[in-house]
Design a protein around this motif. Structure first.
Motif, PDB file in Angstrom:
ATOM      1  N   LEU A   1      28.361 -45.229 -36.693  1.00 12.53           N
ATOM      2  CA  LEU A   1      28.464 -44.892 -38.108  1.00 12.53           C
ATOM      3  C   LEU A   1      28.150 -46.113 -38.961  1.00 12.53           C
ATOM      4  N   PRO A   2      27.585 -45.912 -40.147  1.00 11.65           N
ATOM      5  CA  PRO A   2      27.350 -47.033 -41.065  1.00 11.65           C
ATOM      6  C   PRO A   2      28.679 -47.583 -41.603  1.00 11.65           C
ATOM      7  N   ASP A   3      28.607 -48.768 -42.209  1.00 17.95           N
ATOM      8  CA  ASP A   3      29.823 -49.402 -42.725  1.00 17.95           C
ATOM      9  C   ASP A   3      30.471 -48.614 -43.861  1.00 17.95           C
ATOM     10  N   ARG A   4      29.670 -47.888 -44.588  1.00 20.06           N
ATOM     11  CA  ARG A   4      30.205 -47.129 -45.708  1.00 20.06           C
ATOM     12  C   ARG A   4      29.624 -45.728 -45.706  1.00 20.06           C
ATOM     13  N   PRO A   5      30.320 -44.808 -46.333  1.00 22.33           N
ATOM     14  CA  PRO A   5      31.617 -44.966 -46.988  1.00 22.33           C
ATOM     15  C   PRO A   5      32.745 -45.091 -45.960  1.00 22.33           C
ATOM     16  N   GLU A   6      33.845 -45.680 -46.361  1.00 24.99           N
ATOM     17  CA  GLU A   6      34.986 -45.809 -45.474  1.00 24.99           C
ATOM     18  C   GLU A   6      35.679 -44.465 -45.297  1.00 24.99           C
ATOM     19  N   GLY A   7      36.453 -44.353 -44.227  1.00 25.35           N
ATOM     20  CA  GLY A   7      37.247 -43.151 -44.008  1.00 25.35           C
ATOM     21  C   GLY A   7      36.534 -42.034 -43.282  1.00 25.35           C
ATOM     22  N   VAL A   8      35.386 -42.326 -42.669  1.00 22.62           N
ATOM     23  CA  VAL A   8      34.645 -41.279 -41.943  1.00 22.62           C
ATOM     24  C   VAL A   8      35.026 -41.253 -40.465  1.00 22.62           C
ATOM     25  N   GLU A   9      35.229 -42.417 -39.865  1.00 25.09           N
ATOM     26  CA  GLU A   9      35.378 -42.481 -38.406  1.00 25.09           C
ATOM     27  C   GLU A   9      36.591 -41.709 -37.891  1.00 25.09           C
ATOM     28  N   GLN A  10      37.741 -41.918 -38.470  1.00 22.68           N
ATOM     29  CA  GLN A  10      38.949 -41.294 -37.932  1.00 22.68           C
ATOM     30  C   GLN A  10      38.895 -39.769 -37.963  1.00 22.68           C
ATOM     31  N   PRO A  11      38.580 -39.125 -39.099  1.00 25.05           N
ATOM     32  CA  PRO A  11      38.489 -37.660 -39.077  1.00 25.05           C
ATOM     33  C   PRO A  11      37.350 -37.145 -38.197  1.00 25.05           C
ATOM     34  N   ALA A  12      36.248 -37.910 -38.094  1.00 23.95           N
ATOM     35  CA  ALA A  12      35.148 -37.486 -37.223  1.00 23.95           C
ATOM     36  C   ALA A  12      35.591 -37.518 -35.769  1.00 23.95           C
ATOM     37  N   ARG A  13      36.290 -38.570 -35.377  1.00 22.26           N
ATOM     38  CA  ARG A  13      36.780 -38.672 -34.003  1.00 22.26           C
ATOM     39  C   ARG A  13      37.772 -37.547 -33.692  1.00 22.26           C
ATOM     40  N   ALA A  14      38.658 -37.267 -34.636  1.00 21.15           N
ATOM     41  CA  ALA A  14      39.639 -36.196 -34.425  1.00 21.15           C
ATOM     42  C   ALA A  14      38.951 -34.835 -34.280  1.00 21.15           C
ATOM     43  N   ALA A  15      37.914 -34.612 -35.088  1.00 18.91           N
ATOM     44  CA  ALA A  15      37.185 -33.341 -35.003  1.00 18.91           C
ATOM     45  C   ALA A  15      36.521 -33.182 -33.639  1.00 18.91           C
ATOM     46  N   LEU A  16      35.950 -34.258 -33.106  1.00 18.68           N
ATOM     47  CA  LEU A  16      35.327 -34.206 -31.778  1.00 18.68           C
ATOM     48  C   LEU A  16      36.363 -33.928 -30.698  1.00 18.68           C
ATOM     49  N   GLN A  17      37.479 -34.631 -30.747  1.00 17.98           N
ATOM     50  CA  GLN A  17      38.505 -34.457 -29.721  1.00 17.98           C
ATOM     51  C   GLN A  17      39.091 -33.054 -29.732  1.00 17.98           C
ATOM     52  N   ALA A  18      39.068 -32.406 -30.876  1.00 20.22           N
ATOM     53  CA  ALA A  18      39.599 -31.045 -30.970  1.00 20.22           C
ATOM     54  C   ALA A  18      38.665 -30.008 -30.355  1.00 20.22           C
ATOM     55  N   ARG A  19      37.369 -30.332 -30.238  1.00 17.86           N
ATOM     56  CA  ARG A  19      36.400 -29.342 -29.779  1.00 17.86           C
ATOM     57  C   ARG A  19      35.781 -29.661 -28.417  1.00 17.86           C
ATOM     58  N   VAL A  20      35.881 -30.913 -27.974  1.00 14.65           N
ATOM     59  CA  VAL A  20      35.203 -31.338 -26.753  1.00 14.65           C
ATOM     60  C   VAL A  20      36.231 -31.949 -25.805  1.00 14.65           C
ATOM     61  N   ALA A  21      36.195 -31.541 -24.542  1.00 16.66           N
ATOM     62  CA  ALA A  21      37.196 -32.005 -23.579  1.00 16.66           C
ATOM     63  C   ALA A  21      36.636 -32.967 -22.540  1.00 16.66           C
ATOM     64  N   ARG A  22      35.310 -32.979 -22.343  1.00 17.11           N
ATOM     65  CA  ARG A  22      34.757 -33.775 -21.249  1.00 17.11           C
ATOM     66  C   ARG A  22      33.308 -34.136 -21.538  1.00 17.11           C
ATOM     67  N   GLY A  23      32.887 -35.302 -21.047  1.00 21.77           N
ATOM     68  CA  GLY A  23      31.504 -35.729 -21.207  1.00 21.77           C
ATOM     69  C   GLY A  23      31.416 -37.063 -21.933  1.00 21.77           C
ATOM     70  N   ASN A  24      30.265 -37.720 -21.798  1.00 22.82           N
ATOM     71  CA  ASN A  24      29.967 -38.928 -22.564  1.00 22.82           C
ATOM     72  C   ASN A  24      29.278 -38.485 -23.854  1.00 22.82           C
ATOM     73  N   VAL A  25      30.013 -38.540 -24.942  1.00 21.87           N
ATOM     74  CA  VAL A  25      29.581 -37.938 -26.211  1.00 21.87           C
ATOM     75  C   VAL A  25      29.275 -39.033 -27.232  1.00 21.87           C
ATOM     76  N   THR A  26      28.124 -38.915 -27.873  1.00 22.39           N
ATOM     77  CA  THR A  26      27.708 -39.876 -28.892  1.00 22.39           C
ATOM     78  C   THR A  26      27.468 -39.151 -30.211  1.00 22.39           C
ATOM     79  N   LEU A  27      28.160 -39.606 -31.238  1.00 21.56           N
ATOM     80  CA  LEU A  27      27.966 -39.077 -32.596  1.00 21.56           C
ATOM     81  C   LEU A  27      27.329 -40.173 -33.434  1.00 21.56           C
ATOM     82  N   GLN A  28      26.187 -39.867 -34.041  1.00 15.41           N
ATOM     83  CA  GLN A  28      25.475 -40.866 -34.839  1.00 15.41           C
ATOM     84  C   GLN A  28      25.199 -40.317 -36.231  1.00 15.41           C
TER      85      GLN A  28
END
Length: 292
Positions: free
Chosen positions: A34-61
Motif C-alpha cells: 500500500l502507498p504511504d497515504r492516505p493513512e488508515g487503510v492497512e488495518q481495515p484492509a487486512r481485517a477484511a481479507l482475514q474475514a474472507r480468506v482462510a488459506r494461501g499466500n495472498v497479496t493485496l496491492q
C-alpha cells in the motif's frame, strides 16, 4: 487457493487500482503493498481479507495516483531528493544481496507523504481513504468467486481420483483373497520342511511363529482403513467451508496405508495394485495443495 481479482476507482484528483491475488500456501500469509497515504487503510484492509480468506499466500496491492490539475500542484524538491536517496540506498543494498526488486515508478513516489507541495487536508484524506475501502467488498467478492470456480474444477478432479482409489482398494481385496491359497500352501510346505529337518523343535513355538507370519501378511486391516479414508474424503468434498488442512492430513493416512499394503503383499499382482494406489494418492496430494 489460486485466484485473482482487480478493481479500479476514482474521485476528484485521484485514481486507483486494487489487485488481489493468491497462490498455494500451507497457512494464511497476507502481504499488503500500500502507498504511504492516505493513512488508515492497512488495518481495515487486512481485517477484511482475514474475514474472507482462510488459506494461501495472498497479496493485496493498491496503485494510487493523482490526476489532472491535482498532479500539477507542485513537488517538494527537498522531500523528493530525500525519497530518491532512500530508494537508491535500498536498491543498492538489495543488489548486493542478490535480491530483485520491482522498478520504482514515478507515480508511486508521488503518493509518498510530503512529495507533493500541496498536502491534502484531513477531510480530503479521510474521504479518499473511505473511497478506497469502499471498493474492497466488491474486490473480495470477485476474488472469492474466482477461487470458487477453481475449487469446483479441482473438486471434480478429486472426486474422480477418490473413485479410482476405491476401485483399487476393491481390486486389492480380490487379489489378497486370491493370494491366500498360494500363501497358505507355501507356508505349509515350508513348515513341513522345518519339521522334517529340525530335531526337538517345540510345536507350540512353531505354531506361534506361524501365526505371527500370517498376521504380518494379512492386509484386511489396511484395506478397511482405506475404505474409511475414501468415505472421509467424500465427506470433505461435500463439506462447506475450508477443508484443505483436513485433506492434507487425510492424504498422509492414505499414503501410510498404501505403503503398508505394498510391504505386506508378498504377491506380484497385489504389489502392482498397491503401487497403482500409491500413484493415485500422490496425484491426489498434488491437487489437495490447491484446496483452501
Amino acid at each position: 487457493m489460486t485466484g485473482f481479482a482487480t478493481i479500479g476507482g476514482a474521485r476528484t484528483g485521484w485514481s486507483w487500482t486494487w489487485e488481489l491475488r493468491s497462490v498455494n500456501g500451507r497457512g494464511l500469509d497476507l502481504k499488503l503493498r500500500l502507498p504511504d497515504r492516505p493513512e488508515g487503510v492497512e488495518q481495515p484492509a487486512r481485517a477484511a481479507l482475514q474475514a474472507r480468506v482462510a488459506r494461501g499466500n495472498v497479496t493485496l496491492q493498491l496503485r494510487l495516483q493523482r490526476d489532472g490539475d491535482a498532479a500539477g500542484a507542485g513537488v517538494n524538491a527537498v522531500a523528493l531528493e530525500t525519497a530518491l536517496a532512500q530508494i537508491a540506498q535500498v536498491e543498492s543494498a538489495a543488489a548486493e544481496r542478490g535480491v530483485a526488486l520491482a522498478p520504482t515508478r514515478a507515480a508511486d513516489i508521488l503518493t509518498m507523504r510530503g512529495i507533493t507541495a500541496a498536502e491534502d487536508s484531513a477531510d480530503e484524506a479521510e474521504a479518499l481513504r473511505d473511497a478506497l475501502l469502499a471498493d474492497l467488498p466488491a474486490l473480495l467478492d470477485a476474488f472469492v468467486a474466482a477461487r470458487a470456480d477453481e475449487g469446483a474444477a479441482i473438486g471434480g478432479i478429486l472426486s474422480a481420483q477418490v473413485d479410482a482409489v476405491e476401485a483399487l482398494v476393491a481390486q486389492a481385496r480380490e487379489r489378497a483373497a486370491a493370494r491366500g491359497a498360494q500363501v497358505a500352501e507355501t507356508l505349509r510346505a515350508n513348515v513341513e520342511k522345518v519339521m522334517q529337518t529340525a530335531d526337538g523343535l517345540d510345536p507350540d513355538r512353531l505354531a506361534q511363529e506361524v501365526a505371527l507370519i500370517v498376521v504380518k501378511q494379512d492386509v484386511t486391516e489396511e484395506l478397511d482403513r482405506l475404505d474409511a479414508h475414501v468415505a472421509a474424503a467424500r465427506d470433505l468434498l461435500a463439506a462447506e467451508g475450508p477443508v484443505g488442512r483436513k485433506f492434507d492430513f487425510l492424504m498422509q493416512e492414505f499414503n501410510r496405508e498404501a505403503n503398508t499394503l505394498c510391504s505386506k503383499s508378498q504377491n506380484a499382482t497385489l504389489t502392482r495394485t498397491g503401487l497403482d494406489l500409491k500413484t493415485t494418492v500422490d496425484q491426489m496430494r498434488e491437487q489437495v495443495q490447491n484446496v483452501e
